[in-house]
Write a protein that holds these residues in place. Structure first.
Motif, PDB file in Angstrom:
ATOM      1  N   MET A  38       0.847  -1.190   0.000  1.00 27.55           N
ATOM      2  CA  MET A  38       0.000   0.000   0.000  1.00 27.55           C
ATOM      3  C   MET A  38       0.885   1.244   0.000  1.00 27.55           C
ATOM      4  N   ASP A  39       0.502   2.240  -0.793  1.00 23.71           N
ATOM      5  CA  ASP A  39       1.226   3.507  -0.771  1.00 23.71           C
ATOM      6  C   ASP A  39       0.561   4.455   0.215  1.00 23.71           C
ATOM      7  N   LEU A  40       1.312   4.853   1.221  1.00 20.49           N
ATOM      8  CA  LEU A  40       0.813   5.738   2.267  1.00 20.49           C
ATOM      9  C   LEU A  40       1.372   7.139   2.002  1.00 20.49           C
ATOM     10  N   SER A  41       0.496   8.129   1.949  1.00 18.20           N
ATOM     11  CA  SER A  41       0.975   9.496   1.723  1.00 18.20           C
ATOM     12  C   SER A  41       1.556  10.071   3.012  1.00 18.20           C
ATOM     13  N   ASP A  42       2.360  11.121   2.867  1.00 19.47           N
ATOM     14  CA  ASP A  42       2.898  11.792   4.051  1.00 19.47           C
ATOM     15  C   ASP A  42       1.773  12.231   4.976  1.00 19.47           C
ATOM     16  N   GLU A  43       0.707  12.783   4.383  1.00 26.90           N
ATOM     17  CA  GLU A  43      -0.416  13.287   5.176  1.00 26.90           C
ATOM     18  C   GLU A  43      -1.112  12.159   5.939  1.00 26.90           C
ATOM     19  N   GLN A  44      -1.309  11.037   5.253  1.00 28.54           N
ATOM     20  CA  GLN A  44      -1.960   9.901   5.912  1.00 28.54           C
ATOM     21  C   GLN A  44      -1.115   9.400   7.072  1.00 28.54           C
ATOM     22  N   ALA A  45       0.184   9.282   6.833  1.00 28.01           N
ATOM     23  CA  ALA A  45       1.070   8.785   7.880  1.00 28.01           C
ATOM     24  C   ALA A  45       1.107   9.763   9.055  1.00 28.01           C
ATOM     25  N   LEU A  46       1.213  11.054   8.747  1.00 26.31           N
ATOM     26  CA  LEU A  46       1.273  12.067   9.809  1.00 26.31           C
ATOM     27  C   LEU A  46       0.000  12.072  10.637  1.00 26.31           C
ATOM     28  N   SER A  47      -1.144  11.855   9.977  1.00 26.35           N
ATOM     29  CA  SER A  47      -2.417  11.898  10.695  1.00 26.35           C
ATOM     30  C   SER A  47      -2.540  10.752  11.689  1.00 26.35           C
ATOM     31  N   MET A  48      -1.735   9.699  11.484  1.00 28.94           N
ATOM     32  CA  MET A  48      -1.770   8.552  12.401  1.00 28.94           C
ATOM     33  C   MET A  48      -0.705   8.673  13.484  1.00 28.94           C
ATOM     34  N   ALA A  49       0.194   9.638  13.355  1.00 31.53           N
ATOM     35  CA  ALA A  49       1.313   9.746  14.284  1.00 31.53           C
ATOM     36  C   ALA A  49       0.870  10.337  15.617  1.00 31.53           C
ATOM     37  N   ARG A  50       1.397   9.763  16.682  1.00 38.34           N
ATOM     38  CA  ARG A  50       1.136  10.243  18.037  1.00 38.34           C
ATOM     39  C   ARG A  50       2.482  10.481  18.727  1.00 38.34           C
ATOM     40  N   PRO A  51       2.509  11.394  19.689  1.00 38.66           N
ATOM     41  CA  PRO A  51       3.742  11.541  20.473  1.00 38.66           C
ATOM     42  C   PRO A  51       4.080  10.216  21.172  1.00 38.66           C
ATOM     43  N   ALA A  52       5.336   9.812  21.109  1.00 32.82           N
ATOM     44  CA  ALA A  52       5.733   8.531  21.709  1.00 32.82           C
ATOM     45  C   ALA A  52       5.754   8.628  23.231  1.00 32.82           C
TER      46      ALA A  52
END
Ligand SMILES: [Zn+2]
Length: 52
Positions: A38-52
């Motif tokens: 699957m190709d994940l866009s920067d925006e899609q990946a960023l929207s799933m990112a949480r502070p560790a």
């Protein structure tokens, strides 16, 4: 300068950790491609990112 570590939890259960936004996005894109073909866009990946 403080780096903000980020983590992305993939719907498949994989936890992707990165040292910053760019790192975690790159790793998530690699995971999406190699594991889910699957190709994940920067925006899609960023929207799933949480502070560790
Ligand atoms: Zn996954």
């Amino acid at each position: 300068m403080a780096e903000t570590a980020k983590v992305i939890e993939c719907p498949c259960g994989a936890i992707i950790e990165g040292s910053d936004d760019g790192d975690v996005v790159a790793k998530a894109q690699q995971h999406a491609k190699s594991t889910h073909d699957m190709d994940l866009s920067d925006e899609q990946a960023l929207s799933m990112a949480r502070p560790a």
